[in-house]
Design a protein around this motif. Structure first.
Motif, short mmCIF file in Angstrom:
data_model
loop_
_atom_site.label_atom_id
_atom_site.label_comp_id
_atom_site.label_asym_id
_atom_site.label_seq_id
_atom_site.Cartn_x
_atom_site.Cartn_y
_atom_site.Cartn_z
N THR A 54 -16.24 15.65 12.49
CA THR A 54 -16.45 14.22 12.32
C THR A 54 -15.99 13.84 10.92
OG1 THR A 54 -18.38 14.30 13.76
CG2 THR A 54 -18.16 12.38 12.36
N GLY A 55 -14.96 13.03 10.83
CA GLY A 55 -14.45 12.62 9.53
C GLY A 55 -14.86 11.19 9.24
N LEU A 56 -15.42 10.96 8.10
CA LEU A 56 -15.83 9.62 7.69
C LEU A 56 -15.04 9.20 6.47
CD1 LEU A 56 -19.70 10.08 7.81
CD2 LEU A 56 -18.19 9.44 9.65
N LEU A 57 -14.50 8.02 6.48
CA LEU A 57 -13.82 7.53 5.30
C LEU A 57 -13.97 6.03 5.22
CD1 LEU A 57 -10.17 6.88 6.06
CD2 LEU A 57 -11.46 8.31 7.61
N VAL A 71 -5.24 6.43 8.21
CA VAL A 71 -6.20 6.20 7.13
C VAL A 71 -5.61 5.26 6.08
CG1 VAL A 71 -7.35 7.31 5.17
CG2 VAL A 71 -7.45 8.36 7.43
N LYS A 72 -4.41 5.56 5.67
CA LYS A 72 -3.75 4.76 4.63
C LYS A 72 -3.59 3.32 5.08
CE LYS A 72 0.25 4.97 1.53
NZ LYS A 72 1.48 5.74 1.17
N LYS A 73 -3.19 3.14 6.32
CA LYS A 73 -2.98 1.78 6.84
C LYS A 73 -4.30 1.01 6.93
CE LYS A 73 -1.33 -0.69 10.96
NZ LYS A 73 -0.75 -0.53 12.33
N ASN A 113 -3.84 1.04 1.91
CA ASN A 113 -3.16 1.97 0.98
C ASN A 113 -4.04 2.43 -0.17
OD1 ASN A 113 -0.71 1.74 2.44
ND2 ASN A 113 -0.21 -0.14 1.32
N LYS A 114 -5.34 2.18 -0.12
CA LYS A 114 -6.23 2.59 -1.21
C LYS A 114 -6.67 4.04 -1.08
CE LYS A 114 -6.17 -1.28 -3.40
NZ LYS A 114 -5.57 -1.37 -4.74
N ILE A 115 -6.75 4.55 0.14
CA ILE A 115 -7.05 5.96 0.37
C ILE A 115 -5.85 6.55 1.10
CG2 ILE A 115 -8.55 7.60 1.55
CD1 ILE A 115 -10.86 5.68 1.14
N ASP A 116 -5.16 7.46 0.45
CA ASP A 116 -3.91 8.00 0.99
C ASP A 116 -4.12 8.95 2.16
OD1 ASP A 116 -2.35 6.59 -0.81
OD2 ASP A 116 -2.42 8.19 -2.32
N SER A 117 -5.22 9.69 2.13
CA SER A 117 -5.40 10.70 3.16
C SER A 117 -6.86 11.13 3.22
CB SER A 117 -4.53 11.93 2.87
OG SER A 117 -4.97 12.56 1.67
#
Length: 425
Positions: free
Chosen positions: A9-12, A180-182, A186-190
């Protein structure tokens, strides 16, 4: 070697509390303040409170290892992603997740409905706020994921469903990072630094992007250097914004608190400043015990506020913190039961990844600046209360109508923040 199947589970998220030179635009047409207030009352208050409580409890756990570091998390993002995973849980795993996350007294159907209502509410912000929410489910192609699980993700969480022929390939990693970037402008690249392992079945992601313009902007002409006491006791000069205005304000012997509204007031930044004789740790313990003093409506006061201007990033893995809250089975390959997601066993959560970005500065749009013009009142205004945010403080970005804390954290270390100089604008 026997590879154990797992679900990651990835959270961003991105919390961008910045000024901008034009009016922020929403992709969804905003609704009136009054209509939105009615919609907010329809959301299950217990789900909102559980979300806020989870954020405070996680903050307390993270402070144990990061006492002198900035911590920025999104209770909404964490809760949303885990709710998607919870739809795949069964038996003791589901019971334990519900207890740890505050969902024991609500049904899964009510939880999904509340999350759907909250997502729609948040997307209907005013023109001074840009707020977008995105969910996605990435999984290994084949008859391994239950269609019912994917349907719930798509219908209740508006998740983008992505079936990949090779989930562990570099191509898939790049596709996830591009998404993620979109979604974070563009504030978090990956979120992934290397391809997923070959035993990964699925990745669940929630991304939230917030950009708010102050209802009462700070003047750049008044920003100047002031000392800020860091969490370790040392002192650093920072760019300090300042203004005097009527704001919702409260205080006690141990703290001062203020709400700085965005747009037309649907969203605000809550700032709680411990008095010099107390600490962030003590304040956090008070928040965990009883957050009600800071969730109620404040009286309006004439306040002169000094607030640091900065940009900060935060990244952490939340597995240990969630385990400390009692959510252990979900991470244990020998005990986890996610049979509502897939018939494959063992299936468990490997890690919970969390990234945030926060920017605070003076700017506001012309419309916000006009809205923020002081209206003369009869008689002389009361002398302003001084609130000098020159030491570690707690903040929350809150939806003032639903009472949800979308983001919260502590700012203690400006050495780990990018201090923006006035000439850089």
């Amino acid at each position: 070697m026997i590879l154990k199947t797992r679900v990651i589970t990835g959270l961003l998220l991105l919390a961008l509390l910045s000024a901008c030179s034009g009016v922020a635009k929403n992709t969804i047409v905003s609704i009136s303040y009054e209509d939105r207030q009615v919609a907010a009352q329809l959301i299950d208050k217990q789900v909102i409170q559980s979300e806020n409580t989870l954020g405070i409890q996680l903050l307390k756990e993270l402070l144990k290892s990061d006492k002198t570091e900035n911590i920025i998390i999104s209770p909404y993002s964490i809760s949303s992603a885990l709710a998607m995973a919870y739809n795949g849980a069964s038996s003791d795993t589901a019971i334990q997740m519900a207890k740890a996350l505050g969902w024991s007294n609500t049904t899964l159907e009510n939880l999904n409905q509340a999350n759907e209502q909250q997502r729609k509410l948040l997307e209907h912000s005013d023109e001074g706020i840009e707020l977008s929410i995105a969910n996605s489910i990435w999984y290994q192609e084949g008859p391994k994921i239950r269609p019912s699980f994917l349907n719930t993700g798509e219908n209740s969480y508006k998740a983008e469903i992505n079936a990949e022929d090779n989930l562990s390939s570099s191509r898939t990693m790049n596709k996830i990072n591009d998404w993620v970037k979109k979604k974070t402008q563009n504030k978090i690249d990956s979120i992934l630094s290397e391809p997923l392992s070959t035993d990964t079945l699925s990745v669940l992601i929630n991304a939230i992007y917030f950009k708010g313009t102050w209802k009462h902007p700070f003047s750049e002409d008044l920003t100047e250097q002031h000392p800020f006491t860091l969490g370790d006791g040392s002192i650093q000069n920072v760019q300090m914004m300042q203004q005097t205005h009527e704001f919702p304000y409260a205080e006690s012997e141990d703290w001062q608190a203020i709400r700085l509204p965005y747009g037309d007031g649907r969203m605000s930044m809550l700032i709680i400043l411990p008095h010099k004789q107390t600490t962030i740790d003590i304040l956090t313990q008070q928040l965990v015990k009883d957050p009600s003093p800071w969730q109620k409506t404040f009286d309006s006061k004439n306040v002169h506020i000094n607030l640091p201007r900065f940009t900060a990033k935060y990244e952490n893995k939340l597995k240990k913190a969630l385990q400390a809250l009692g959510m252990t089975y979900a991470f244990d390959p020998n005990k986890a039961d996610f049979s509502q997601m897939s018939t494959i066993t063992p299936l468990y959560i490997d890690q919970v990844l969390h990234k945030t970005f926060l920017e605070v500065n003076e700017k506001g749009t012309e419309a916000a600046a006009v809205t923020g013009v002081l209206t003369p009142t009869s008689g002389a205004p009361a002398p302003p209360v001084d609130m000098n945010v020159d030491r570690p403080f707690f903040f929350a970005i809150e939806d003032t109508q639903s009472k949800a804390w979308l983001f919260l954290g502590t700012i203690t270390n400006h050495k780990k923040s990018h201090i923006i100089v006035i000439s850089g604008i």
